[in-house]
Scaffold this active site. Structure first.
Site, PDB file in Angstrom:
ATOM      1  N   ASN A   1      10.570   0.735  -3.276  1.00  0.00           N
ATOM      2  CA  ASN A   1      10.413   0.341  -4.675  1.00  0.00           C
ATOM      3  C   ASN A   1       9.500   1.300  -5.434  1.00  0.00           C
ATOM      4  O   ASN A   1       9.816   1.738  -6.544  1.00  0.00           O
ATOM      5  CB  ASN A   1       9.858  -1.087  -4.737  1.00  0.00           C
ATOM      6  CG  ASN A   1       9.940  -1.673  -6.124  1.00  0.00           C
ATOM      7  OD1 ASN A   1      10.739  -1.227  -6.943  1.00  0.00           O
ATOM      8  ND2 ASN A   1       9.108  -2.653  -6.403  1.00  0.00           N
TER       9      ASN A   1
ATOM     10  N   GLU B   1       6.834 -11.371  -0.362  1.00  0.00           N
ATOM     11  CA  GLU B   1       7.789 -10.879   0.621  1.00  0.00           C
ATOM     12  C   GLU B   1       8.469 -12.055   1.311  1.00  0.00           C
ATOM     13  O   GLU B   1       8.017 -13.199   1.230  1.00  0.00           O
ATOM     14  CB  GLU B   1       7.067 -10.011   1.657  1.00  0.00           C
ATOM     15  CG  GLU B   1       6.348  -8.807   1.089  1.00  0.00           C
ATOM     16  CD  GLU B   1       7.300  -7.729   0.606  1.00  0.00           C
ATOM     17  OE1 GLU B   1       8.491  -7.747   1.012  1.00  0.00           O
ATOM     18  OE2 GLU B   1       6.873  -6.873  -0.195  1.00  0.00           O
TER      19      GLU B   1
ATOM     20  N   GLY C   1      -2.639  -1.847  -7.678  1.00  0.00           N
ATOM     21  CA  GLY C   1      -1.493  -1.255  -8.360  1.00  0.00           C
ATOM     22  C   GLY C   1      -1.854  -0.260  -9.440  1.00  0.00           C
ATOM     23  O   GLY C   1      -2.468   0.771  -9.191  1.00  0.00           O
TER      24      GLY C   1
ATOM     25  N   LYS D   1      -7.959  -4.391   1.064  1.00  0.00           N
ATOM     26  CA  LYS D   1      -8.395  -3.811  -0.208  1.00  0.00           C
ATOM     27  C   LYS D   1      -9.901  -3.973  -0.401  1.00  0.00           C
ATOM     28  O   LYS D   1     -10.562  -3.088  -0.953  1.00  0.00           O
ATOM     29  CB  LYS D   1      -7.626  -4.473  -1.352  1.00  0.00           C
ATOM     30  CG  LYS D   1      -6.137  -4.175  -1.316  1.00  0.00           C
ATOM     31  CD  LYS D   1      -5.353  -5.011  -2.309  1.00  0.00           C
ATOM     32  CE  LYS D   1      -3.863  -4.715  -2.244  1.00  0.00           C
ATOM     33  NZ  LYS D   1      -3.076  -5.601  -3.130  1.00  0.00           N
TER      34      LYS D   1
END
Length: 445
Positions: free
Chosen positions: A13, A188, A132, A203
């Site tokens: 993606n 997911e 992101g 993260k």
């Protein structure tokens, strides 16, 4: 104009959007870099796999090793630990700069990659690994380099934020909200890494390493997911003026032992007036506290192909400029190497839900246990209700009066995590306490 060869590893993606932008915006990128960025090839497992973006079939290859060996810049978007790690080390060994969004690998073995990149004098960039499209890692590493960061609180997983937000705004049950997240593509097919907090923990380790100049392993992050959060917890939090978010919290601890760093991920109650409480849907936000800059917040889309590709391209342009203009590569600064601390040393507040017998003296007994453990109660609320009679009791006496019980909701003042946890365990043993219905931490008060 000089040409720099770019190798792309992975075309999912995010990778497909990176390839599209490199192709469509080639002229604009060349002006920003001072050199042309040539997409030399895309390494994939299966070149025939259908993809959302139409790309030149000649770009695809299964020979990642050769592609990497001939590249000036390598973008790794394969995910996972291997073969991503080996390919990145090979790229660094060949003198190529590397851009990655691989949070799992960085959290597990980042120090090895950082050291190799430093030794080779190449750039290792990973803005896309956290939140992101939100530019958070470069501001922490560069813009706040002259400041002293004391705390980082982040909503860094869009799936869990969407689920908790749906439970809060619509009253949905956990399973229904998660099903919606899957249908919308936020979760997911196997959402374990998200809902169990593992993604946010990886993260958090990266954020802590950059913010506190201390290499922080993923294994040292305290991690709790959201699977135990119920609709009743959400409703009780709303009634008390809070919202529940899954937070990644990185803290600098100053004490007589010289200080340390603790990182924890868990569901957290936030006052509704806190900036992070207003982050809805699958969006991410990171709240940074620094001594001189004060409070800063970074907000935006935390996932998705095009937004994450933006972060990748930002790193690519920066790394390419370095090659054109010269100068050493940049990874992270591990100059402090502060001790890693467990969650037991954290300072926080607790929200405790208790189901207790509705009889005189119960509140006093519970308050005394908190006092004995040195924990101060900020608020205590009681709601009386009738328990359902158990089937055996109902069969024995159809006229029996259901036993009365009460729901207590207690919020403590800030205290040491160890003391708070011991207090809850002691309260569980009190005879009038039927059960501890929920224990959640409170921040932002």
């Amino acid at each position: 104009m000089k040409t720099l060869k770019v190798a792309l590893l992975g075309c999912g993606n995010v990778g497909s959007q990176v390839a599209r932008i490199l192709t469509e915006d080639a002229d604009a990128l060349a002006e920003r870099v001072g050199a042309r960025l040539q997409l030399a090839g895309i390494a994939v497992r299966n070149p025939d796999t259908p993809r959302e973006v139409e790309l030149d079939p000649a770009l695809f290859t299964t020979d990642a090793d050769t592609l990497v060996s001939e590249a000036d810049l390598v973008i790794e978007l394969m995910g996972g630990v291997e073969p991503a790690r080996s390919l990145m080390l090979s790229a660094i060994g060949h003198g190529a700069s590397v851009i990655t969004g691989n949070k799992a690998l960085l959290a597990e073995d980042g120090p090895t990659l950082y050291e190799k990149a430093d030794a080779a004098g190449v750039q290792l960039s990973f803005e896309a690994a956290v939140a992101g499209a939100i530019p958070i890692l470069r501001p922490i590493r560069d813009s706040l380099a002259g400041d002293r960061i004391t705390r980082v609180l982040g909503i860094v997983n869009g799936t869990t934020n969407y689920v908790l937000d749906q439970m809060d705004t619509t009253g949905a049950q956990f399973d229904d909200a998660l099903a919606d997240a899957k249908a919308l593509g936020y979760a997911e097919a196997d959402p374990t890494a998200d809902i169990e907090g593992y993604d946010a923990a990886a993260k958090g380790a990266i954020l802590a390493s950059l913010a506190f100049h201390t290499r922080f392993p993923r294994s040292e992050v305290h991690c709790e997911g959201i699977t135990s959060v119920t609709a009743e917890d959400i409703a009780a939090a709303r009634d008390a003026g809070y919202v529940i978010k899954l937070l990644s919290i990185c803290e600098l601890q100053d004490d007589d032992d010289g200080g340390g760093v603790a990182v924890r991920v868990h569901p957290t109650l936030l006052p509704r007036e806190h900036p992070l409480a207003a982050v809805h849907g699958a969006f991410n936000a990171v709240f940074v506290e620094a001594e001189s800059a004060g409070e800063l917040m970074f907000y935006g889309q935390g996932a998705g192909g095009t937004p994450t590709a933006s972060a990748v391209l930002g790193d690519l342009v920066t790394a390419a400029r370095r090659i054109v203009l010269g100068g050493p590569g940049r990874t992270e600064s591990a100059s402090s190497q502060l001790p890693v601390r467990g969650i037991g040393t954290a300072e926080t507040s607790y929200y405790v839900g208790l189901d207790v017998a509705d009889e005189s003296g119960v509140l006093a007994k519970i308050a005394q246990v908190f006092a004995d453990h040195g924990v101060s109660i900020e608020t205590m609320r009681q709601t009386t209700h009738l328990d359902l009679v158990r089937p055996a009791e109902r069969a024995a006496d159809e006229d029996a009066t259901p036993p009365a019980s009460a729901e207590l909701r207690i919020v403590t003042h800030r205290g040491a995590e160890d003391a708070l946890a011991r207090t809850v365990e002691a309260v569980k043993k009190l005879e009038p306490v039927n059960s501890v219905t929920s224990v959640l931490r409170v921040e932002g008060v």
